[in-house]
Structure formats: C-alpha cells, structure tokens
Scaffold this motif. Structure first.
Motif, PDB file in Angstrom:
ATOM      1  N   LEU A  79       0.808  -1.218   0.000  1.00  0.00           N
ATOM      2  CA  LEU A  79       0.000   0.000   0.000  1.00  0.00           C
ATOM      3  C   LEU A  79       0.844   1.273   0.000  1.00  0.00           C
ATOM      4  O   LEU A  79       0.304   2.370   0.138  1.00  0.00           O
ATOM      5  CB  LEU A  79      -0.929   0.016   1.220  1.00  0.00           C
ATOM      6  N   PHE A  80       2.160   1.141  -0.196  1.00  0.00           N
ATOM      7  CA  PHE A  80       3.037   2.312  -0.160  1.00  0.00           C
ATOM      8  C   PHE A  80       3.153   3.002  -1.519  1.00  0.00           C
ATOM      9  O   PHE A  80       3.885   3.977  -1.647  1.00  0.00           O
ATOM     10  CB  PHE A  80       4.427   1.916   0.339  1.00  0.00           C
ATOM     11  N   ALA A  81       2.450   2.490  -2.532  1.00  0.00           N
ATOM     12  CA  ALA A  81       2.460   3.114  -3.855  1.00  0.00           C
ATOM     13  C   ALA A  81       1.039   3.156  -4.387  1.00  0.00           C
ATOM     14  O   ALA A  81       0.204   2.297  -4.052  1.00  0.00           O
ATOM     15  CB  ALA A  81       3.368   2.347  -4.810  1.00  0.00           C
ATOM     16  N   VAL A  82       0.757   4.155  -5.220  1.00  0.00           N
ATOM     17  CA  VAL A  82      -0.577   4.321  -5.786  1.00  0.00           C
ATOM     18  C   VAL A  82      -0.925   3.106  -6.646  1.00  0.00           C
ATOM     19  O   VAL A  82      -0.092   2.589  -7.394  1.00  0.00           O
ATOM     20  CB  VAL A  82      -0.647   5.614  -6.623  1.00  0.00           C
ATOM     21  N   ALA A  83      -2.170   2.646  -6.530  1.00  0.00           N
ATOM     22  CA  ALA A  83      -2.624   1.488  -7.298  1.00  0.00           C
ATOM     23  C   ALA A  83      -2.613   1.795  -8.790  1.00  0.00           C
ATOM     24  O   ALA A  83      -2.906   2.909  -9.212  1.00  0.00           O
ATOM     25  CB  ALA A  83      -4.024   1.082  -6.861  1.00  0.00           C
ATOM     26  N   ASP A 121      -0.113  10.214   7.045  1.00  0.00           N
ATOM     27  CA  ASP A 121       0.894   9.170   6.873  1.00  0.00           C
ATOM     28  C   ASP A 121       0.947   8.798   5.388  1.00  0.00           C
ATOM     29  O   ASP A 121       0.157   9.306   4.574  1.00  0.00           O
ATOM     30  CB  ASP A 121       0.637   7.957   7.761  1.00  0.00           C
ATOM     31  N   LEU A 122       1.875   7.928   5.043  1.00  0.00           N
ATOM     32  CA  LEU A 122       2.095   7.596   3.642  1.00  0.00           C
ATOM     33  C   LEU A 122       0.863   6.960   3.004  1.00  0.00           C
ATOM     34  O   LEU A 122       0.467   7.328   1.892  1.00  0.00           O
ATOM     35  CB  LEU A 122       3.299   6.654   3.514  1.00  0.00           C
ATOM     36  N   VAL A 123       0.238   6.009   3.672  1.00  0.00           N
ATOM     37  CA  VAL A 123      -0.877   5.294   3.056  1.00  0.00           C
ATOM     38  C   VAL A 123      -2.062   6.216   2.812  1.00  0.00           C
ATOM     39  O   VAL A 123      -2.720   6.136   1.766  1.00  0.00           O
ATOM     40  CB  VAL A 123      -1.284   4.075   3.912  1.00  0.00           C
ATOM     41  N   SER A 124      -2.367   7.118   3.734  1.00  0.00           N
ATOM     42  CA  SER A 124      -3.489   8.034   3.510  1.00  0.00           C
ATOM     43  C   SER A 124      -3.188   9.010   2.377  1.00  0.00           C
ATOM     44  O   SER A 124      -4.092   9.402   1.623  1.00  0.00           O
ATOM     45  CB  SER A 124      -3.850   8.786   4.794  1.00  0.00           C
ATOM     46  N   ALA A 125      -1.915   9.398   2.202  1.00  0.00           N
ATOM     47  CA  ALA A 125      -1.541  10.242   1.063  1.00  0.00           C
ATOM     48  C   ALA A 125      -1.654   9.458  -0.249  1.00  0.00           C
ATOM     49  O   ALA A 125      -2.082   9.996  -1.278  1.00  0.00           O
ATOM     50  CB  ALA A 125      -0.122  10.784   1.245  1.00  0.00           C
ATOM     51  N   VAL A 126      -1.279   8.175  -0.218  1.00  0.00           N
ATOM     52  CA  VAL A 126      -1.422   7.314  -1.401  1.00  0.00           C
ATOM     53  C   VAL A 126      -2.893   7.185  -1.785  1.00  0.00           C
ATOM     54  O   VAL A 126      -3.264   7.291  -2.963  1.00  0.00           O
ATOM     55  CB  VAL A 126      -0.796   5.933  -1.122  1.00  0.00           C
ATOM     56  N   ALA A 162      -6.324  -1.412  -4.503  1.00  0.00           N
ATOM     57  CA  ALA A 162      -7.335  -0.367  -4.672  1.00  0.00           C
ATOM     58  C   ALA A 162      -7.054   0.770  -3.708  1.00  0.00           C
ATOM     59  O   ALA A 162      -6.621   0.557  -2.567  1.00  0.00           O
ATOM     60  CB  ALA A 162      -8.734  -0.926  -4.435  1.00  0.00           C
ATOM     61  N   ASP A 163      -7.271   2.005  -4.186  1.00  0.00           N
ATOM     62  CA  ASP A 163      -7.208   3.208  -3.355  1.00  0.00           C
ATOM     63  C   ASP A 163      -8.592   3.848  -3.368  1.00  0.00           C
ATOM     64  O   ASP A 163      -9.271   3.860  -4.411  1.00  0.00           O
ATOM     65  CB  ASP A 163      -6.195   4.213  -3.907  1.00  0.00           C
ATOM     66  N   ALA A 164      -9.002   4.405  -2.256  1.00  0.00           N
ATOM     67  CA  ALA A 164     -10.345   4.971  -2.190  1.00  0.00           C
ATOM     68  C   ALA A 164     -10.393   6.173  -1.265  1.00  0.00           C
ATOM     69  O   ALA A 164      -9.676   6.238  -0.259  1.00  0.00           O
ATOM     70  CB  ALA A 164     -11.346   3.923  -1.716  1.00  0.00           C
ATOM     71  N   HIS A 165     -11.276   7.126  -1.621  1.00  0.00           N
ATOM     72  CA  HIS A 165     -11.606   8.248  -0.746  1.00  0.00           C
ATOM     73  C   HIS A 165     -13.121   8.371  -0.724  1.00  0.00           C
ATOM     74  O   HIS A 165     -13.758   8.480  -1.771  1.00  0.00           O
ATOM     75  CB  HIS A 165     -10.965   9.543  -1.244  1.00  0.00           C
ATOM     76  N   LEU A 166     -13.700   8.316   0.465  1.00  0.00           N
ATOM     77  CA  LEU A 166     -15.141   8.418   0.639  1.00  0.00           C
ATOM     78  C   LEU A 166     -15.454   9.667   1.456  1.00  0.00           C
ATOM     79  O   LEU A 166     -14.773   9.943   2.458  1.00  0.00           O
ATOM     80  CB  LEU A 166     -15.711   7.195   1.368  1.00  0.00           C
TER      81      LEU A 166
END
Length: 422
Positions: A79-83, A121-126, A162-166
């Motif tokens: 999860l340290f890089a954008v999907a 943190d990194l994952v939330s920025a990703v 998968a990356d998501a923002h809700l």
C-alpha cells in the motif's frame, strides 16, 4: 587554530547528518525545519504530526516511526504506492443500498472533499492521490433516514490493489446511520472523510469482515460542528492485517462523539486502531471504548488512544478506555492511552487500559451453577464484547456480529490461557 576549527565543524556536521538519518521521515516535514537544519527531535505527540497530500513527503516507513512502530510494515508495503489501473485500481467493487443519497463523485480540490481530510501518513496520502474520484454520500438538511445507508465494499482477490476516498456528509439537523461493509480480499488503502454539520446526528459503522488474506489500512477523519453528534464504530473480525485509525475533531460548541471499537483477533492476525479525539470547541464531550478478544498464536492487537483538550475547550468532558481479553497463550496486545490537556477549566478527563486473561472468579461462579467450562468461557466472551456491539443500534447487524463471535469461539482452544503478554 583555523585548521582545528574546521575539523570541529566537519565533525559536528557529520554528527548532525547522522542524527537526521534516524529521524522519523514524517517528522522531517515540520515547517521545513529539517531541510533548514533546525529540527532537533522527532514528533512525539499526535497533535504535532505533519500533513501532506504528497506521498513522497513522508518517505517509506521503516517501523521505527512513532506511528508505525507497532505495525508489521512488511505486510503493509503493497500500500506504499498508488494502485495501477482504473480510478484507484480495480481491486474492489461498491454497492450502495439507496442511490438517492449518492452525489456526483468528487475530484481532488472539489468541495467538500478536503474540507476535513489531511493525510498524516504515507498510506493516507497514497489513497488521496490514487482516488481520482471520491464517492460522495450526503444526507439532506433536516432529513431523518429510517433505515441504515449501507455501502458494500467487496474485494476481488488478495493481490488486487485499490485506493479509495469516501466523503460522508450529514447536513444540518439531519439524522442517519451509514454502514461500510468490507468483504472478500484486496490490498485496500482507504480514506473516509466525515462531516457532521450543525445539529446533525450521524452514526458511522465500519465492519471489516474480510477473507483471511486481505490487507486494509484506513484513515477516518471527522469534524463535528455545533450541537452535533457522531457515533463511530470500528468492527474488525476478518483480514490478515486491518488498521483503521479514527480522527475526530469536536470543533463546535456542545458537540460530542462516541468512538467505539470491537474486534476478535485470530492466530497470526493483526488488528490495529490509532484513535485521536481533539476537543476544540467549548462544552464538548467524548466517550472512547475499544474491546478486543485475542485467540491463537501471534494474534496481535494495537490500540493507541490520543486525546487532546485544546486551549479553548472549556467545560470539556472526555474519557477513553481499552480492554483486551486474551483467550489462549501466545497472544499480544499493545494498549497505549495518551492525554494532552492545554486548559485547566474542564469538567473531567481520564483514560484506562487493561489486558488480561479470563477472570477465574467469573468462571468459578458459572461452573458452580452447573455450567460447563467451555460454555462458561463462551458466555464471558460474549458478555465482554456485546457491551460495544449492543450500542450500534441496528438489531440485524448486532445479531450477525454476535453470530460471528459464536463461530470464532467454536474454534477456541479451551485450555486455560497462560503466557499472555501485554
């Protein structure tokens, strides 16, 4: 003399460079101080943590950082890089119980996306960068939803990213319950942005019932405005690694939040929550309670509870507690409550933490009344976890969760637990 001075300066420069090499990468962001050579120590408190929308600003965690030191970083590394592929990757599918409350998706920079959320943190920025279109749920002003609004999130397989923002928005004086149900398998980086407008009443329940190979790291950030309330639940059963970090700002006068969590952690599983409640406005209230049962070798739970009572938060009442029940040998629970108070005029503030095995007196009491040891242990665990589950207020969901605990207990090793570490 000049040569001696130069050598001294070179030695000092070498020491400074070496010291900075061991800093938390996130700490190096603070006001650009690291780049100017002015920063002396890593971030220690939750309120000091920096924020950035750029993943590169954080650097890859090593496990020495204050917010990663209890997390098995190697298991989170996907999860340290954008999907890749699609909008935020194609690793999960969404189904929503009532489309009337779904608004057009939000690109970055489109309000209200970003009104509250700041990656820490990194994952939330990703997840922020990887989710080009955020799901937007809105409860209209003054409307009261009779039934829960359910978002079913289903993973396709363990290698799917998968990356998501809700964005969940309750407008003024509305009332609703939103349930996020996570099933299947995926490598899922998720942000949930929660906005509770003036006088609104919102309940958000996040249920993690993944398959055993899923990795789910989520940041939930909420703001609660004047005379509004938020009830937030994290329910974690499935998944290889599940880390859900709720962050609640009580910004408005008279606002309050109930922040609850319940989980059942099996052998080799990692369940984690780092909770932050920030009392900003006057006369705010918060109640935090997380309970977890652990069963099996290397079952590991992490709970970090941070509460900040700000300098304007007069007449505040805040309490947080974490309870962990170890059912078998070889389990491990990290439980760390923290409290910052910047004002003396408060109603009350406190915290508590406890981790242990079965209460022998409870077992003896039940067995003395003809109940078998296995049944007595089952009743104790159900009573322990049901305290949180029964606060959800959705009978169907509560029944399903109790049934899930019953299924977990069916595999329990009934020998008396020893060797518990906390």
């Amino acid at each position: 003399m000049a040569a001696t001075s130069t050598a001294s300066e070179q030695a000092q420069a070498a020491r400074t460079e070496n010291d900075h090499a061991h800093l938390d990468p996130a700490a190096q962001l603070v006001s650009g101080a690291y780049q100017r050579g002015e920063y002396d120590a890593p971030v220690q408190t939750r309120s000091e943590r920096p924020h950035s929308f750029e993943p590169a600003d954080f650097g890859e965690p090593t496990g020495r950082e204050v917010n990663w030191k209890h997390t098995p970083v190697a298991r989170v590394r996907p999860l340290f890089a954008v999907a890749e592929g699609g909008q935020g990757g194609d690793g999960v599918q969404y189904a929503i119980s009532d489309e009337r409350f779904v608004l057009p998706p939000l690109a970055a920079g489109t309000a209200p996306r970003g009104e509250v959320f700041r990656p820490e943190d990194l994952v939330s920025a990703v997840a922020w960068q990887g989710s080009t279109q955020a799901l937007h749920l809105r409860v209209p002003q003054g409307e009261e939803l009779a039934a829960p609004l359910t978002v079913s999130i289903t993973g396709s397989d363990a290698h799917a990213r998968a990356d998501a923002h809700l964005v969940i928005e309750a407008e003024a004086n509305s009332q609703a319950t939103v349930v996020l149900e996570h099933t299947g398998s995926a490598q899922y980086a998720q942000n949930v942005e929660i906005i509770v407008r003036e006088g609104a009443r919102l309940t958000v329940v996040s249920v993690q019932d993944w398959d055993g190979d899923a990795v789910h790291v989520a940041a939930h950030q909420a703001v609660v405005h004047k005379d509004a309330s938020l009830r937030h639940f994290v329910v974690s059963f499935g998944g290889d690694l599940v880390r859900v970090n709720p962050n609640v700002r009580l910004a408005g006068a008279g606002s309050h939040a109930d922040v609850y969590g319940v989980g059942f952690c099996d052998a080799g599983q990692h369940l984690e929550s780092q909770v932050f409640v920030h009392h900003e406005g006057p006369s705010t209230r918060a109640d935090v309670l997380y309970k977890t049962a652990l069963q099996g070798t290397d079952a590991h739970t992490v709970w970090i509870g941070d509460v900040l009572i700000g300098r304007d938060a007069v007449d505040t009442d805040s309490y947080e507690a974490n309870r962990n029940l170890a059912l078998t040998p070889g389990t491990h629970a990290d439980s760390i409550p923290n409290l910052e108070i910047e004002i003396g005029d408060i109603r009350g503030a406190g915290h508590a933490s406890a981790t242990g095995r079965f209460d022998d007196e409870q077992l003896f009491y039940l067995q003395a009344r003809g109940i078998s040891e296995a049944e007595a242990r089952r009743l104790v665990v159900l009573g322990f976890l049901s305290e949180v589950i029964q606060r959800i207020g959705i009978p169907k969901l509560e029944t399903e969760l109790i049934a899930h605990i019953e299924a977990e207990l069916a595999d329990e090793i009934t020998a008396a637990p020893v060797g518990v570490t906390a």
